[in-house]
Motif scaffolding. Structure first.
Motif, PDB file in Angstrom:
ATOM      1  N   ILE A   1      -6.781   2.343   5.218  1.00  0.00           N
ATOM      2  CA  ILE A   1      -5.300   1.147   4.989  1.00  0.00           C
ATOM      3  C   ILE A   1      -6.117   0.394   5.301  1.00  0.00           C
ATOM      4  O   ILE A   1      -4.965  -0.460   4.249  1.00  0.00           O
TER       5      ILE A   1
ATOM      6  N   VAL B   1       0.729  -1.412  -0.298  1.00  0.00           N
ATOM      7  CA  VAL B   1      -0.159  -0.044  -0.133  1.00  0.00           C
ATOM      8  C   VAL B   1       1.024   1.352  -0.216  1.00  0.00           C
ATOM      9  O   VAL B   1       0.612   1.797  -0.822  1.00  0.00           O
TER      10      VAL B   1
ATOM     11  N   GLU C   1      -7.241  -1.704   2.411  1.00  0.00           N
ATOM     12  CA  GLU C   1      -6.458  -1.626   1.558  1.00  0.00           C
ATOM     13  C   GLU C   1      -5.287  -2.603   1.768  1.00  0.00           C
ATOM     14  O   GLU C   1      -4.653  -3.608   0.964  1.00  0.00           O
ATOM     15  N   ARG C   2      -4.754  -2.629   2.712  1.00  0.00           N
ATOM     16  CA  ARG C   2      -3.385  -3.814   3.749  1.00  0.00           C
ATOM     17  C   ARG C   2      -4.862  -5.058   3.568  1.00  0.00           C
ATOM     18  O   ARG C   2      -3.805  -5.796   2.897  1.00  0.00           O
TER      19      ARG C   2
END
Ligand code: ARG
Length: 637
Positions: A264, A201, A267-268
């Motif tokens: 995040i 990311v 996304e991670r």
């Protein structure tokens, strides 16, 4: 054996030696003494020689004698004083190996005769040389050890705990080898899991091909720190939601799940899931990061003198093996589902070790599942008798869980072969080196510190060599000894300001003494055979005490093999050099051309062997080169 027999006959001892089970007379000279002492004891109290042998201990320090008889072990139930009186009456006054012992508490303290040491030990050490301190490989069925150590995480800095693991693990590998084991060294990289996904990311946000080309590992660290910073507020919010939930006693982490479904976090997790599913782009990214790091680690380990048989890692565990483990856990009713995750209540399998997660809500494997599968894979690849994990104490709960779960899976035999060798994870290294350092930075800092040596002791430095030529060797020696002289439970020593020193038992000092010995030997008269007069030299008090210390080396190695505390070897080597300092040729103070007689030369040769073997066991590469021809000079009795 011939050398030994000749030496024994020359001392008027009965040859062949009395037979005792487990005596390693060809590997450990004190076992020769133990065997003859056992013969005397068995005769005196009329017991089996094996019982007598087992009552003899190694007192650990020459001031307490060379051997000690534990009287209650020799004659259980009898009064120590009475046993001692009986023994004293029957102890031969003029035994070729022993002077008359004395009683202290329940110990019968035994001292060896100096004359016997010179005739026995000098040829003994010179014929075993590199192998002095090792078991004879033929005397033990070769056992297999797998030792896992170092195991850094590729997304972050090489931490103090990884440095410690590297140095201790390499030493443990050599110790087992000395004891006749076949050793396989594994580096289990932290190269899988969510941090890699987070780095991905970060890379899409901050990655630069140009910066990467210039310094791959440095740039990756930089990217990781940036995304870590961005991620912090989300992590804090998630933790707050979890704490809140715990307070209110709710069992569904809805608020937490909500936070983790965005930003995040999302996304991670998405990236990690894709990676586990084999997504091409992610796999290529992961491979690039892994290769760049391994390449860099390899160069670092080389500088440190450490090697691995295998760069494994969390990423290398086969999905099939993990499924196999999960299946077994389910079938045996060990794991259960909870809120979408697979978990184990450790209490249910009789261990106070919290709740273990096998697969998380998003279906991703966990550190524990990977490690369980790794045990199975390794046991199939290298049928081992023992596997040692050299890992900091911050992993203690993890290894307790690992071993307990294996036991619950009816794999007790396998679980019994595993050992977690733990040490304090607390380290100041990161503070000393600052953020974003690469592993090479650790050694650079140590080398830098060596500059202070020229002020500390220019004379000693001169003996080892010019600073520019020996800086690297001295730096690693200093680091290794500092690390290994620190007890496992003590916090990490990494202290570059204390490294530039020739103090007793330090890396530079050991190198100095080895170089000094080599220099003395260069000017010595080599004698093919020692005369009686030569032997007398070593029978005087100081040389004799040095010999008594040299005789202990195999005991020290053996004791360290059991304790796995290399600090004992460091202390021992310091005692060798301390006593050696008492045995320099008279005129030698500052004068290199001092006369070294053949008798002294033989003593120095033996000391060189022990010092060098001990240093190599710790991982130190001797700086002073051995002299051609000299090492092969026979010392015969
Ligand atoms: N990478 C881990 C850490 O940095 C250590 C790995 C220990 N080995 C294992 N088999 N779990 O803490």
């Amino acid at each position: 054996m011939e050398t030994l027999k000749n030496a024994l006959s020359a001392l008027n001892l009965n040859v062949p030696m009395p037979g005792v089970n487990n005596a390693e007379v060809l590997a450990n000279p004190l076992d020769v003494y133990r065997t003859y002492l056992a013969e005397v004891l068995a005769g005196a109290v009329d017991c089996d020689i094996n019982v007598a042998y087992k009552s003899i201990q190694w007192p650990n320090n020459i001031f307490n004698g060379d051997l000690a008889v534990i009287l209650p072990k020799l004659q259980p139930g009898a009064k120590a004083e009475e046993v001692a009186v009986g023994l004293m009456k029957k102890f031969p006054i003029d035994h070729p190996l022993f002077i008359l012992p004395f009683l202290e508490g329940v110990h019968f303290r035994v001292f060896v005769k100096p004359e016997s040491l010179t005739r026995l030990l000098l040829p003994y050490i010179s014929s075993r040389k590199d192998a002095y301190g090792s078991i004879l490989s033929s005397s033990h069925a070769c056992k297999k050890l797998v030792v896992e150590f170092s195991s850094p995480n590729i997304t972050s800095e090489f931490q103090g705990k990884h440095l410690r693991s590297t140095i201790i693990g390499a030493c443990i590998g050599r110790l087992y080898e000395a004891m006749g084991w076949d050793v396989t060294r594994i580096n289990y990289l932290g190269d899988w899991g969510k941090p890699i996904a987070l780095l991905y990311v970060g890379w899409s946000k901050y990655g630069s091909e140009e910066a990467y080309d210039e310094d791959p590992v440095g740039h990756l660290l930089e990217v990781y720190h940036k995304i870590e910073e961005d991620f912090k507020p989300e992590q804090a919010a998630s933790k707050a939601a979890r704490d809140e939930m715990a307070k209110e006693g709710e069992d569904k982490g809805e608020a937490q799940a909500e936070i983790e479904s965005k930003g995040i976090f999302a996304e991670r997790n998405e990236a990690f899931k894709k990676l586990e599913e084999g997504d091409e782009k992610l796999v290529a990214f992961w491979k690039r990061v892994r290769d760049a790091n391994i390449d860099n680690y390899t160069r670092f380990y080389e500088r440190l003198g450490v090697r691995f048989d295998e760069y494994s890692g969390e990423s290398q565990i086969k999905p099939e093996t993990m499924v196999e483990v999960e299946q077994m856990l389910k079938e045996k009713g060990i794991s259960e589902e909870s809120g979408g995750s697979q978990i184990i209540h450790m209490q249910n399998i009789g261990a106070k070790a919290g709740t273990a997660i096998i697969r998380d809500r998003s279906g991703s494997s966990t550190y524990l599942l990977r490690d369980l599968a790794a045990v199975l894979e390794r046991s199939r690849k290298y049928p081992f008798d023992k596997m040692v994990y050299v890992v900091a104490s911050d992993n203690s709960v993890h290894f307790t869980q690992l071993i307990k779960v294996l036991e619950a899976m009816d794999m007790k035999e396998l679980a019994n072969k595993l050992q977690h060798v733990k040490f304090s994870e607390v380290s100041r290294m990161a503070t000393t080196l600052g953020r974003g350092y690469k592993p090479q930075g650790i050694l650079d800092a140590c080398e830098e510190a060596m500059t202070a040596l020229s002020e500390a002791d220019a004379e000693k430095l001169e003996v080892v060599g010019g600073l520019d030529d020996v800086r690297e060797g001295l730096a690693t020696s200093s680091l290794l000894v500092q690390e290994l002289s620190t007890r496992l439970t003590t916090t990490h020593a990494f202290d570059t300001s204390a490294m530039a020193s020739f103090k007793l038992g330090s890396g530079p000092d050991l190198q100095y003494w080895l170089a000094k010995l080599r220099r003395l030997l260069k000017g010595a008269d080599a004698a093919a055979e020692l005369s009686d007069e030569d032997y007398e030299v070593s029978a005087e008090e100081d040389p004799a005490n040095l010999l008594r210390i040299l005789a202990q080396y195999p005991e020290v190695v053996n004791a360290t093999y059991h304790s796995l505390e290399p600090a004992g070897v460091v202390t021992y080597l310091a005692s060798v050099t301390e006593q050696l300092a008492e045995c320099l040729p008279e005129e030698a103070d500052g004068d290199q051309d001092a006369k070294v007689t053949p008798g002294l030369a033989a003593l120095y040769e033996a000391t060189t062997v022990v010092l060098e073997n001990g240093m190599k066991l710790l991982g130190l590469a001797p700086i002073a080169q051995s002299l051609p021809g000299r090492a092969d000079t026979p010392v015969t009795g």
